[in-house]
Design a protein around this motif. Structure first.
Motif, PDB file in Angstrom:
ATOM      1  N   VAL A   1     -14.720  -7.402   7.674  1.00  0.00           N
ATOM      2  CA  VAL A   1     -15.282  -6.115   8.098  1.00  0.00           C
ATOM      3  C   VAL A   1     -16.683  -6.378   8.634  1.00  0.00           C
ATOM      4  O   VAL A   1     -17.478  -7.070   8.000  1.00  0.00           O
TER       5      VAL A   1
ATOM      6  N   MET B   1     -10.761   0.695  12.405  1.00  0.00           N
ATOM      7  CA  MET B   1      -9.966   1.407  11.401  1.00  0.00           C
ATOM      8  C   MET B   1     -10.577   2.783  11.171  1.00  0.00           C
ATOM      9  O   MET B   1     -11.796   2.927  11.088  1.00  0.00           O
TER      10      MET B   1
ATOM     11  N   LEU C   1      -9.005   2.385   1.393  1.00  0.00           N
ATOM     12  CA  LEU C   1      -9.153   3.697   2.031  1.00  0.00           C
ATOM     13  C   LEU C   1      -8.043   4.539   1.430  1.00  0.00           C
ATOM     14  O   LEU C   1      -6.866   4.259   1.670  1.00  0.00           O
TER      15      LEU C   1
ATOM     16  N   HIS D   1      -5.777   6.656   4.853  1.00  0.00           N
ATOM     17  CA  HIS D   1      -5.887   5.837   6.073  1.00  0.00           C
ATOM     18  C   HIS D   1      -5.266   6.618   7.217  1.00  0.00           C
ATOM     19  O   HIS D   1      -4.187   7.189   7.075  1.00  0.00           O
ATOM     20  N   VAL D   2      -5.975   6.703   8.339  1.00  0.00           N
ATOM     21  CA  VAL D   2      -5.412   7.448   9.482  1.00  0.00           C
ATOM     22  C   VAL D   2      -4.733   6.455  10.404  1.00  0.00           C
ATOM     23  O   VAL D   2      -3.519   6.430  10.545  1.00  0.00           O
ATOM     24  N   GLN D   3      -5.551   5.557  11.010  1.00  0.00           N
ATOM     25  CA  GLN D   3      -4.922   4.603  11.937  1.00  0.00           C
ATOM     26  C   GLN D   3      -5.849   3.415  12.133  1.00  0.00           C
ATOM     27  O   GLN D   3      -7.073   3.548  12.064  1.00  0.00           O
ATOM     28  N   THR D   4      -5.253   2.262  12.351  1.00  0.00           N
ATOM     29  CA  THR D   4      -6.031   1.077  12.687  1.00  0.00           C
ATOM     30  C   THR D   4      -5.510   0.537  14.006  1.00  0.00           C
ATOM     31  O   THR D   4      -4.289   0.510  14.223  1.00  0.00           O
ATOM     32  N   ILE D   5      -6.420   0.176  14.900  1.00  0.00           N
ATOM     33  CA  ILE D   5      -6.020  -0.336  16.213  1.00  0.00           C
ATOM     34  C   ILE D   5      -6.491  -1.781  16.330  1.00  0.00           C
ATOM     35  O   ILE D   5      -7.675  -2.067  16.135  1.00  0.00           O
ATOM     36  N   TYR D   6      -5.530  -2.682  16.595  1.00  0.00           N
ATOM     37  CA  TYR D   6      -5.857  -4.096  16.762  1.00  0.00           C
ATOM     38  C   TYR D   6      -5.909  -4.401  18.255  1.00  0.00           C
ATOM     39  O   TYR D   6      -4.951  -4.129  18.977  1.00  0.00           O
TER      40      TYR D   6
END
Lengths: 188, 144
Positions: free
Chosen positions: A127, A159, A175, A178-183
């Protein structure tokens, strides 16, 4: 009831009335004084810089701030534009926390508000940065939490979520929402 | 389709937990990975980073974890298994544990199937006591 006792009664009532009004007005004035004295900080520091060591003499954290106001009777200290540097256990590189304002309570809990930034200085940390509006920091346990929405930026991902809890000592983060994580597309 | 692999990978889930020391991000409850037409559904997904590259490995587990994607020819491929490992850096998908691949009407099952997302080739292996079974349905014209 002759004239004399009537006059005595009137005089008596008049004096009680005057006394009551005087008493009532003085109680008002006194009350506002009490509030004022609590709102005046006991001491103020400008361009504050201080290092705090724990019981074993290890550097626990540093804080610098543009302005600091300490309210002894209310038992809190208010900072403007504070920058904390935290040195968690068995961790070579520190974490930095900054915000527009913060309030330190005497149980060593800090509430940071508005443009709160948590930065990891370790180069290869998973992070890198955490942005949010409100964050709670427990300086004793190095546990950071926030129930507000947070954006976490890391190596190659971003994230979104809320209900953040990070323990800087054990290096565990969760978290609860958690809503969404974008890679990002990894460079092949 | 190949265009999928130019897209970003999105992960939706109810909860998230990360082990910052070992650099493992875990996504829990109703986890869905999407990348273009590629969709993986699982109960838990762990994302492993590598030391000094930003290549990532996505390990999905479920009962079963499922994978689907539209191929270049528009047909759909479905995979399901206890565990689906997706390595975009190597264009590899490895599924293991009651692995099953379905495409149009043909079906391949075994204990482990690897599928190359670039060449769209696959290979199935099985442990000693399990057999790889492949069922190829002829392309019949009338079946819609």
């Amino acid at each position: 009831m002759n004239r004399l006792s009537v006059w005595a009664l009137i005089f008596f009532l008049l004096s009680v009335l005057v006394y009551g009004v005087a008493e009532w007005r003085s109680s008002l004035v006194e009350q506002t004084d009490a509030i004022d004295s609590e709102l005046i900080p006991d001491f103020i520091a400008e361009a504050l810089k201080s290092d705090i060591y724990d019981v074993s003499g290890k550097l626990s954290h540093k804080i610098d701030a543009q302005r600091m106001e300490h309210y002894a009777s209310l038992e809190f200290t208010h900072f403007e534009f504070p920058n904390y540097t935290l040195y968690p256990k068995n961790e070579s590189s520190p974490w930095k926390v900054s915000a527009n304002e913060a309030t330190l309570y005497n149980n060593n809990r800090v509430m940071l508000e508005n443009r709160v930034r948590l930065l990891a200085t370790a180069p290869e940390s998973l992070v890198k940065e955490i942005h949010c509006k409100y964050l709670e920091l427990d300086l004793n346990t190095n546990i950071i939490s926030s129930d507000q929405t947070v954006v976490i930026k890391g190596k190659g991902f971003t994230m979104h979520g809320s209900g953040l809890i990070i323990d800087l000592n054990t290096k565990q983060m969760t978290l609860t929402e958690h809503v969404q994580t974008i890679y990002e597309k990894s460079s092949r | 389709a190949k265009a999928d692999f130019e897209q970003r990978i999105k992960i939706d889930s109810d909860r998230q937990a990360a082990d910052l020391k070992n650099k493992i991000a875990s996504y829990l409850d109703n986890v869905k990975i999407t990348q273009g037409s590629l969709v993986i559904n699982a109960d838990i997904v762990q994302v492993f980073g590598e030391k000094d590259s930003d290549v990532k490995t996505y390990l999905a587990k479920g009962n079963p974890a499922t994978f689907e994607q539209l191929l270049d020819d528009g047909k759909k491929i479905n995979l399901q298994a206890d565990e689906i490992k997706y390595e975009p850096g190597k264009n590899m998908i490895t599924i293991s544990g009651h692995a099953l691949l379905r495409q149009q009407d043909s079906q391949v099952s075994g204990s482990r199937i690897t599928y190359n997302t670039l060449t769209e080739q696959l290979s199935a292996e099985s442990d000693k006591n399990e057999r790889v079974t492949t069922i190829l349905e002829p392309e019949s014209k009338d079946k819609n």
